[in-house]
Design a protein around this motif. Sequence first.
Motif, mmCIF file in Angstrom:
data_model
loop_
_atom_site.group_PDB
_atom_site.id
_atom_site.type_symbol
_atom_site.label_atom_id
_atom_site.label_comp_id
_atom_site.label_asym_id
_atom_site.label_seq_id
_atom_site.Cartn_x
_atom_site.Cartn_y
_atom_site.Cartn_z
ATOM 1 N N UNK A 193 -16.870 11.259 -10.817
ATOM 2 C CA UNK A 193 -18.216 11.833 -10.837
ATOM 3 C C UNK A 193 -18.132 13.325 -11.116
ATOM 4 N N UNK A 194 -17.166 14.000 -10.509
ATOM 5 C CA UNK A 194 -16.989 15.431 -10.744
ATOM 6 C C UNK A 194 -16.698 15.710 -12.218
ATOM 7 N N UNK A 195 -15.812 14.926 -12.827
ATOM 8 C CA UNK A 195 -15.473 15.133 -14.245
ATOM 9 C C UNK A 195 -16.723 14.976 -15.105
ATOM 10 N N UNK A 196 -17.509 13.949 -14.821
ATOM 11 C CA UNK A 196 -18.709 13.713 -15.628
ATOM 12 C C UNK A 196 -19.718 14.843 -15.434
ATOM 13 N N UNK A 197 -19.958 15.232 -14.200
ATOM 14 C CA UNK A 197 -20.951 16.275 -13.945
ATOM 15 C C UNK A 197 -20.468 17.652 -14.393
ATOM 16 N N UNK A 198 -19.170 17.905 -14.284
ATOM 17 C CA UNK A 198 -18.621 19.202 -14.697
ATOM 18 C C UNK A 198 -18.675 19.373 -16.212
ATOM 19 N N UNK A 199 -18.577 18.289 -16.953
ATOM 20 C CA UNK A 199 -18.577 18.371 -18.418
ATOM 21 C C UNK A 199 -19.956 18.057 -18.993
ATOM 22 N N UNK A 200 -20.976 18.342 -18.231
ATOM 23 C CA UNK A 200 -22.348 18.058 -18.640
ATOM 24 C C UNK A 200 -22.711 18.728 -19.962
ATOM 25 N N UNK A 201 -22.141 19.873 -20.232
ATOM 26 C CA UNK A 201 -22.464 20.579 -21.478
ATOM 27 C C UNK A 201 -21.965 19.817 -22.714
ATOM 28 N N UNK A 202 -21.106 18.847 -22.536
ATOM 29 C CA UNK A 202 -20.624 18.050 -23.667
ATOM 30 C C UNK A 202 -21.739 17.179 -24.243
ATOM 31 N N UNK A 203 -22.785 16.971 -23.491
ATOM 32 C CA UNK A 203 -23.903 16.177 -23.985
ATOM 33 C C UNK A 203 -24.778 16.904 -24.979
ATOM 34 N N UNK A 204 -24.577 18.225 -25.118
ATOM 35 C CA UNK A 204 -25.431 19.020 -26.001
ATOM 36 C C UNK A 204 -24.649 19.697 -27.123
ATOM 37 N N UNK A 205 -23.487 19.200 -27.440
ATOM 38 C CA UNK A 205 -22.686 19.795 -28.521
ATOM 39 C C UNK A 205 -22.993 19.088 -29.836
ATOM 40 N N UNK A 206 -22.504 19.669 -30.922
ATOM 41 C CA UNK A 206 -22.782 19.112 -32.252
ATOM 42 C C UNK A 206 -22.252 17.694 -32.400
ATOM 43 N N UNK A 207 -21.122 17.401 -31.807
ATOM 44 C CA UNK A 207 -20.533 16.060 -31.925
ATOM 45 C C UNK A 207 -21.288 15.004 -31.124
ATOM 46 N N UNK A 208 -22.148 15.434 -30.228
ATOM 47 C CA UNK A 208 -22.841 14.460 -29.390
ATOM 48 C C UNK A 208 -23.798 13.580 -30.191
ATOM 49 N N UNK A 209 -24.252 14.055 -31.347
ATOM 50 C CA UNK A 209 -25.111 13.199 -32.166
ATOM 51 C C UNK A 209 -24.302 12.087 -32.821
ATOM 52 N N UNK A 210 -23.030 12.331 -33.034
ATOM 53 C CA UNK A 210 -22.151 11.316 -33.635
ATOM 54 C C UNK A 210 -21.508 10.425 -32.571
ATOM 55 N N UNK A 211 -20.955 11.048 -31.547
ATOM 56 C CA UNK A 211 -20.259 10.308 -30.496
ATOM 57 C C UNK A 211 -20.503 11.010 -29.174
ATOM 58 N N UNK A 212 -21.541 10.595 -28.482
ATOM 59 C CA UNK A 212 -21.879 11.234 -27.218
ATOM 60 C C UNK A 212 -21.114 10.542 -26.092
ATOM 61 N N UNK A 213 -19.862 10.931 -25.957
ATOM 62 C CA UNK A 213 -19.022 10.290 -24.952
ATOM 63 C C UNK A 213 -19.439 10.698 -23.543
ATOM 64 N N UNK A 214 -20.124 11.829 -23.397
ATOM 65 C CA UNK A 214 -20.575 12.231 -22.075
ATOM 66 C C UNK A 214 -21.610 11.243 -21.546
#
Length: 174
Positions: free
Chosen positions: A46-67
């Motif tokens: 849960x910490x890893x997912x919540x800590x990397x929350x900014x990964x949901x708003x990067x350019x690659x998130x439109x292609x592969x939103x792994x977050x």
Amino acid sequence: MQGDQFRPNDEGDQANSGAMSSVALILGCCGLCLVITVLAVYGALVYVVLESQSAGAVACSSEANIWVYCLTMIIVLPILSCLFTVLSTLANAKYLMAIPNVLGAIVAIWGILLWVNMSKQCEAFYTEEFPTLLFLFYVLVILTVASIAAALCSFCCMIVLLAASVSGGSKTPH
């Protein structure tokens, strides 16, 4: 003297009772350690997912939103599973228990598609910026593929056993 052989052996009973208490204490401690370990690992996930929350708003998130995938697997699906378990028990509707399994299969397929369609640039970006999240994504996809394979194998074994029981087993003509 002969009456002594029918008297209960208090020392032996106490020794057996003490041994059983020791075994129960050891098993209880092992169970507690296992629960604490599982909770600690889940807390780390849960910490890893919540800590990397900014990964949901990067350019690659439109292609592969792994977050979003990791968030769904680590937080959303367990909550939905608990919710549907409670609802199916309260409503006495056992068919509701299938919904988390169907959702899990759909999310597993989504994870496979994310992995297969992720470009090398996005993979390099996630490796550089969010390596723990990328590792978690890979582990989750591998585990879901393994669980789907195990479920299919179990399903096939059940079909074979059902077919064998319906056909009367392995009767061979003499």
